[in-house]
Write an enzyme that holds these catalytic residues in place. Structure first.
Site, short mmCIF file in Angstrom:
data_model
loop_
_atom_site.label_atom_id
_atom_site.label_comp_id
_atom_site.label_asym_id
_atom_site.label_seq_id
_atom_site.Cartn_x
_atom_site.Cartn_y
_atom_site.Cartn_z
N ILE A 35 0.82 -1.21 0.00
CA ILE A 35 0.00 0.00 0.00
C ILE A 35 0.86 1.27 0.00
O ILE A 35 1.60 1.54 0.95
CB ILE A 35 -0.97 0.01 1.21
N GLU A 41 -0.46 -1.17 -10.07
CA GLU A 41 -1.77 -0.85 -10.66
C GLU A 41 -2.08 -1.77 -11.84
O GLU A 41 -2.66 -1.35 -12.84
CB GLU A 41 -1.89 0.64 -11.01
#
Ligand code: COS
Length: 381
Positions: free
Chosen positions: A155, A362
């Site tokens: 994260i 991503e």
């Protein structure tokens, strides 16, 4: 015409800002692995932490081409700053603005868009990476609150974010239908952050686990409709991928800047190596591929702003720009030769380590190909 005068002017403004405020610290933050905290205030003052949010929520909105240009120019001098800004805008602010209630927007967006604080995005889990729908984190409704248990990994900005959005299974419905999303606040009991990860590149950006243990989430912090968390996050990633493509583009441009400046000064066999055709062809290929990537990025951005479906375009932009990024960084090191292989002297080596992430984060290049192929097949069915 894709680019207007305002885009060139914006680009010049951001370039001047990055050269003065960001570039001087890029080597040090990479070497010492310090988070780019010192940049948050100047970035906020420039409006770069609120580019995707309307002014009424503290933002300084720009169109998606300008947003891409900003990430590109930041990444051109410092990948760690580029990814922090990209993740915050695309993955932190955007979904709260797009799917949040008026109360949620008012409560969370100004702190993120105006005040220099970051918002994180929790989708990936140890067993749910490319298969993002395999979420194991759960949230169970208990009276006036949800109770969340689970773990999110990789994260961006987890340790510094004042809030995060995260997905969890809220029902046993098969597939991704039982996944919902929530806004979480740092400091709530049961919301713990793991140690800072030691990464190959982007060492000035923060990456950590988020652990949730019986985390109580007020009911009003559910984001959007129940069961729509996966779709919300996919829509969010479609936009996010444009920003990672822009990041790859900026890093590639930084590698070309480095190689070109070196090649015109470095003399061998009595003349600058830029006068040798072998080097010229490498420089020409680098510049051409960068330009092609740039137009894929801006094209996807323009489609997003025009309200035209752009999933395939953002996947193509990220796929191509990511691969151009790694290829360009490698060629830049080749042009620099031995000194390019040393750390700290020239940015090409740092860029080579930084840009690899653009083929992974991503959505890997393989996932981008999957998205592109699915859209192709859908178009003839
Ligand atoms: N926009 C809107 N809806 C979308 C969407 C998008 N871009 N992508 C998928 N959906 C919807 C689908 O339409 C489907 O809804 P319906 O069942 O109502 O039709 C639902 O979401 C499930 O979609 P799908 O069946 O395609 O899901 P898959 O499990 O096959 O996963 C991929 C699709 C692989 C594309 C997805 O898991 C993915 O993007 N993985 C990579 C994750 C990633 O990028 N991680 C990085 C984390 S952020 S650093």
């Amino acid at each position: 015409m894709l680019l207007e005068k305002k885009h060139y002017e914006f680009s010049e403004k951001i370039r001047a800002f990055t050269l003065e405020k960001i570039a001087p610290y890029a080597v040090e933050i990479d070497e010492k692995q310090v988070f780019i905290k010192q940049h948050l205030k100047p970035l906020a003052e420039m409006g770069l932490l609120g580019m995707v949010v309307p002014e009424e929520y503290g933002g300084k909105p720009v169109d998606t081409i300008c947003y891409s240009i900003a990430v590109e120019e930041l990444s051109r001098v410092c990948g760690s700053t580029g990814i922090t800004v990209a993740a915050h805008n695309s993955l932190g602010l955007f979904p709260i603005w797009k799917f949040g209630s008026e109360e949620q927007r008012k409560k969370y967006l100004p702190r993120g868009a105006r005040d220099g604080e970051l918002i994180a995005f929790g989708l990936t889990e140890p067993e749910a990476g490319s298969d993002a729908g395999a979420t194991k984190t759960t949230a169970v409704l208990k009276g006036d609150h949800w109770e969340m248990n689970g773990t999110k990994c990789f994260i961006t900005s987890a340790s510094y974010a004042f809030a995060a959005i995260a997905t969890a299974k809220t029902s046993d419905e098969p597939g991704v239908k039982g996944i919902s999303s929530f806004i979480l606040e740092k400091g709530w009991p049961g919301y713990d952050i793991g140690k800072k990860e030691d990464k190959m590149g982007l060492r000035g950006s923060d990456t950590a686990f988020m652990h949730f243990t019986d985390l109580k989430i007020p009911k009003e912090n559910q984001l959007g409709k129940l069961g729509e968390g996966f779709k919300q996050f996919m829509i969010t990633l479609d936009g996010g991928r444009i920003s990672i493509a822009a990041m790859a583009l900026g890093l590639a441009q930084g590698a070309l800047d480095c190689a070109l400046n070196y090649a015109v000064k470095r003399e061998q066999f009595g003349k600058p190596i830029a006068e040798f055709q072998g080097v010229q062809w490498m420089l020409a290929d680098m510049a051409t591929e960068i330009q092609a990537a740039r137009y894929l990025v801006y094209g996807a951005a323009a489609k997003k702003d025009a309200g035209i479906p752009f999933s395939q375009d953002s996947a193509m932009a990220k796929l191509y720009a990511g691969e151009v990024g790694t290829r360009t960084a490698s060629r830049a090191i080749q042009i620099l030769g031995g000194v390019g292989y040393y750390r700290g002297n020239y940015p090409a080596e740092r860029i080579w380590r930084d840009v690899k992430l653009c083929e992974i984060g991503e959505g890997t290049s393989e996932i981008q190909r999957l998205v592109i192929a699915r859209e192709l097949i859908k178009s003839v069915q």
